[in-house]
Design an enzyme around this catalytic site. Structure first.
Site, PDB file in Angstrom:
ATOM      1  N   GLU A  62      23.256   3.298  27.144  1.00 29.95           N
ATOM      2  CA  GLU A  62      23.214   2.314  28.011  1.00 29.95           C
ATOM      3  C   GLU A  62      22.684   0.907  27.497  1.00 29.95           C
ATOM      4  O   GLU A  62      21.555   0.944  26.891  1.00 29.95           O
ATOM      5  CB  GLU A  62      22.362   2.579  29.423  1.00 29.95           C
ATOM      6  CG  GLU A  62      22.927   3.717  30.306  1.00 29.95           C
ATOM      7  CD  GLU A  62      24.506   3.592  30.780  1.00 29.95           C
ATOM      8  OE1 GLU A  62      24.494   2.290  30.683  1.00 29.95           O
ATOM      9  OE2 GLU A  62      24.881   4.456  31.119  1.00 29.95           O
ATOM     10  N   ARG A  80      24.481   5.052  47.043  1.00 34.21           N
ATOM     11  CA  ARG A  80      25.820   5.604  47.792  1.00 34.21           C
ATOM     12  C   ARG A  80      25.063   6.715  48.336  1.00 34.21           C
ATOM     13  O   ARG A  80      25.895   7.254  49.519  1.00 34.21           O
ATOM     14  CB  ARG A  80      26.653   6.034  46.718  1.00 34.21           C
ATOM     15  CG  ARG A  80      28.159   6.477  47.090  1.00 34.21           C
ATOM     16  CD  ARG A  80      28.856   6.984  46.057  1.00 34.21           C
ATOM     17  NE  ARG A  80      28.357   7.350  44.672  1.00 34.21           N
ATOM     18  CZ  ARG A  80      28.195   8.707  44.875  1.00 34.21           C
ATOM     19  NH1 ARG A  80      28.674   9.556  45.916  1.00 34.21           N
ATOM     20  NH2 ARG A  80      27.640   9.225  43.990  1.00 34.21           N
ATOM     21  N   CYS A 119      18.998   6.499  38.493  1.00 38.28           N
ATOM     22  CA  CYS A 119      18.959   6.022  36.779  1.00 38.28           C
ATOM     23  C   CYS A 119      19.094   4.727  36.375  1.00 38.28           C
ATOM     24  O   CYS A 119      17.955   4.296  35.643  1.00 38.28           O
ATOM     25  CB  CYS A 119      20.292   6.524  35.989  1.00 38.28           C
ATOM     26  SG  CYS A 119      20.066   8.546  36.088  1.00 38.28           S
ATOM     27  N   HIS A 122      22.937   8.228  29.270  1.00 35.62           N
ATOM     28  CA  HIS A 122      23.686   9.331  30.417  1.00 35.62           C
ATOM     29  C   HIS A 122      24.361  10.344  29.531  1.00 35.62           C
ATOM     30  O   HIS A 122      25.039  10.062  28.435  1.00 35.62           O
ATOM     31  CB  HIS A 122      24.803   8.406  30.995  1.00 35.62           C
ATOM     32  CG  HIS A 122      23.947   7.975  32.307  1.00 35.62           C
ATOM     33  ND1 HIS A 122      23.885   6.878  32.634  1.00 35.62           N
ATOM     34  CD2 HIS A 122      23.640   8.555  33.499  1.00 35.62           C
ATOM     35  CE1 HIS A 122      23.386   6.600  34.092  1.00 35.62           C
ATOM     36  NE2 HIS A 122      23.296   7.622  34.311  1.00 35.62           N
TER      37      HIS A 122
HETATM   38  N1  PCA Z   1      22.065  10.603  37.732  1.00 37.13           N
HETATM   39  C1  PCA Z   1      21.852   9.580  38.682  1.00 37.13           C
HETATM   40  C2  PCA Z   1      20.436   9.861  39.079  1.00 37.13           C
HETATM   41  C3  PCA Z   1      19.885  10.966  38.309  1.00 37.13           C
HETATM   42  C4  PCA Z   1      20.891  11.385  37.294  1.00 37.13           C
HETATM   43  O1  PCA Z   1      20.699  12.381  36.445  1.00 37.13           O
HETATM   44  C5  PCA Z   1      22.205   8.252  38.283  1.00 37.13           C
HETATM   45  O2  PCA Z   1      22.999   8.120  37.280  1.00 37.13           O
HETATM   46  O3  PCA Z   1      21.723   7.185  38.797  1.00 37.13           O
END
Ligand code: PCA
Length: 212
Positions: free
Chosen positions: A80, A90, A143, A166
């Site tokens: 990111e 959401r 996140c 991610h």
């Molecule tokens: N993914 C979610 C929240 C926790 C996770 O592992 C996100 O992308 O916000």
């Protein structure tokens, strides 16, 4: 660099596992110090995740912090680039909280960049044979909010490098044909990414030029 803190998230959205925590645990089992690697699991809670992350940073005093989350629907690891100061949930978090169009931190800047060398990190993951992209959005859920709180907290400590990654869901979490990645591959990606973050000396702020 002496200490690295890596976090993953617990389950959310009706799942029994979170691919990020599985990958972080596998990373920890493979890691050979130095530097020392400390891993922590954060709850998928807007309030709880940032609180526990702040406590972990105070306890561990890391030189490098990488938070990892799961991204349903993605087939590649996402390094990111930027955290934004808005929550638009959401679905509710594990505490039942689902804020809409509120800032992560009121009065704080609109966004913070990762201070990881994102391109070098992505190149290292690619060299390790794992699909990867530099991602320009970490979403608007827990996140991104945790990533934003991390960058805000460390904005006054430029000597600590930090960012967010991610990982896709595991094959067991998705229907046939859905986007996924084996836990071992996600762990390999995190391993390569950490080594790149530890060995790359220029950071985004130093290397960022201006348009002529
Ligand atoms: N993914 C979610 C929240 C926790 C996770 O592992 C996100 O992308 O916000």
């Amino acid at each position: 660099m002496t200490r690295v803190l890596v976090t993953g998230f617990g389950p959310f959205d009706g799942q029994t596992v979170n691919a990020s925590w599985l990958a972080v645990q596998e990373l920890a089992s493979r890691w050979a110090a130095p530097p020392e690697l400390v891993v922590r699991e954060l709850p998928v809670s807007f309030r709880g995740a940032r609180q526990q992350l702040r406590v972990a940073i105070a306890e561990v005093v890391p030189d490098l912090v990488v938070c990892v989350g799961e991204a349903g629907g993605r087939a590649a690891v996402g390094v990111e680039r930027v955290a934004v100061n808005v929550i638009d949930a959401r679905i509710a978090d594990v505490d039942g909280s689902a804020p809409v169009d509120v800032p992560v931190i009121a009065g704080a800047p609109a966004a913070f960049f990762s201070t990881l060398p994102v391109k070098a990190c992505a190149a290292a993951v690619r060299d390790a044979g794992v699909p990867v992209e530099v991602s320009n959005t970490a979403g608007l859920y827990v996140c991104n909010a945790t990533f934003y709180a991390l960058q805000h907290l460390l904005s006054s400590r430029p000597e600590v490098r930090s960012g967010f990654v991610h990982v896709p869901r595991t094959p067991a979490q998705v229907e046939d044909g859905g986007a996924s990645m084996e836990v071992g591959d996600a762990a390999s990606a995190l391993h390569a990414l950490l080594r790149a973050a530890l060995s790359t000396t220029t950071d985004l702020r130093e290397s960022a030029g201006t348009l002529a």
